[in-house]
Design a protein around this motif. Structure first.
Motif, short mmCIF file in Angstrom:
data_model
loop_
_atom_site.label_atom_id
_atom_site.label_comp_id
_atom_site.label_asym_id
_atom_site.label_seq_id
_atom_site.Cartn_x
_atom_site.Cartn_y
_atom_site.Cartn_z
N ARG A 169 39.65 76.11 47.31
CA ARG A 169 40.28 75.03 46.54
C ARG A 169 41.56 74.56 47.25
NH1 ARG A 169 38.68 74.05 41.25
NH2 ARG A 169 37.38 75.63 40.28
N ILE A 170 42.29 75.53 47.82
CA ILE A 170 43.58 75.20 48.42
C ILE A 170 43.51 75.00 49.94
CG2 ILE A 170 44.89 76.30 46.57
CD1 ILE A 170 45.27 78.74 48.39
N ASP A 171 42.37 75.29 50.54
CA ASP A 171 42.20 75.13 51.99
C ASP A 171 42.17 73.63 52.32
OD1 ASP A 171 41.07 74.88 54.64
OD2 ASP A 171 40.30 76.92 54.43
N PRO A 172 43.09 73.14 53.17
CA PRO A 172 43.14 71.70 53.47
C PRO A 172 41.88 71.18 54.18
CG PRO A 172 44.67 72.92 54.87
CD PRO A 172 44.13 73.89 53.86
N ARG A 173 41.09 72.08 54.76
CA ARG A 173 39.85 71.63 55.41
C ARG A 173 38.79 71.22 54.39
NH1 ARG A 173 38.82 76.99 58.78
NH2 ARG A 173 39.30 77.75 56.69
N PHE A 174 38.83 71.84 53.20
CA PHE A 174 37.75 71.63 52.23
C PHE A 174 38.21 71.03 50.91
CE2 PHE A 174 36.87 75.58 54.68
CZ PHE A 174 36.02 74.99 55.60
N LYS A 175 39.34 71.47 50.37
CA LYS A 175 39.88 70.96 49.10
C LYS A 175 38.80 70.86 48.03
CE LYS A 175 43.27 68.25 51.58
NZ LYS A 175 43.61 66.93 52.03
N LEU A 176 38.10 71.97 47.82
CA LEU A 176 37.01 71.96 46.85
C LEU A 176 37.52 71.73 45.43
CD1 LEU A 176 34.55 74.80 47.87
CD2 LEU A 176 34.51 72.40 48.49
N ARG A 177 36.78 70.93 44.70
CA ARG A 177 37.07 70.70 43.29
C ARG A 177 35.93 71.14 42.41
NH1 ARG A 177 39.23 65.08 45.10
NH2 ARG A 177 37.02 64.85 45.36
N GLY A 178 34.74 71.26 42.99
CA GLY A 178 33.58 71.63 42.21
C GLY A 178 32.47 72.16 43.09
N VAL A 179 31.50 72.77 42.46
CA VAL A 179 30.29 73.22 43.15
C VAL A 179 29.09 72.63 42.42
CG1 VAL A 179 31.18 75.32 44.20
CG2 VAL A 179 30.34 75.43 41.86
N PRO A 180 28.07 72.28 43.13
CA PRO A 180 27.95 72.37 44.58
C PRO A 180 28.75 71.26 45.28
CG PRO A 180 26.03 71.25 43.70
CD PRO A 180 26.87 71.69 42.51
N THR A 181 29.16 71.53 46.51
CA THR A 181 29.76 70.52 47.37
C THR A 181 29.06 70.61 48.72
OG1 THR A 181 31.93 70.57 46.29
CG2 THR A 181 31.86 69.75 48.55
N LEU A 182 28.52 69.48 49.16
CA LEU A 182 27.84 69.37 50.44
C LEU A 182 28.73 68.56 51.37
CD1 LEU A 182 25.23 69.81 52.15
CD2 LEU A 182 24.44 67.60 51.25
#
Length: 139
Positions: free
Chosen positions: A89-102
């Motif tokens: 979530r906090i990684d600037p490469r990914f900034k995930l907010r939800g799953v699934p994320t492709l």
């Protein structure tokens, strides 16, 4: 074309991701798929969107005109994922907010992504493939 998958978790992600990035081939597409963990007794994810999206994603990637390398990264159980400080979530490469994320990965960066409910839509996945990516980036 062939679809090659590799699985990883938070604990070994950096090592596996480094190998994923170092694989170079002109006729190869790279994708990351962030998913919720599966229950070993049912083989189903705790995330309903993941259960719906996975088969559609695999079908579309297998149909690609290029070889596809897919890194499946499992975010953990529900409490682990819900933590606002989850590493992805906090990684600037990914900034995930939800799953699934492709995520389509190219030249050390995400060049396209689908999150949550979008990741199960075939036409959206098609848009991440090379012949359609320029259309997606213009939107």
């Amino acid at each position: 074309m062939p679809l090659t998958t590799t699985d990883t978790t938070i604990s070994d992600f950096e090592e596996v991701f480094k190998r994923f990035k170092s694989e170079n081939s002109q006729n190869q597409l790279k994708f990351l798929l962030f998913l919720a963990d599966k229950d070993p007794s049912t083989s189903l994810s705790w995330c309903p969107d993941c259960n719906v999206a996975e088969p559609v994603i695999y079908e579309k990637l297998k149909a690609s005109e290029k070889d596809v390398v897919l890194l499946r990264a499992y975010v953990g159980d529900r409490p682990t994922w819900r933590n606002p400080s989850h590493p992805w979530r906090i990684d600037p490469r990914f900034k995930l907010r939800g799953v699934p994320t492709l995520i389509r990965w190219e030249n050390e960066a995400a060049i396209g992504r689908l999150e949550d409910h979008e990741a199960r839509l075939g036409n959206k996945i098609d848009a991440l493939l090379p012949s359609n990516l320029s259309v997606l980036l213009q939107q």
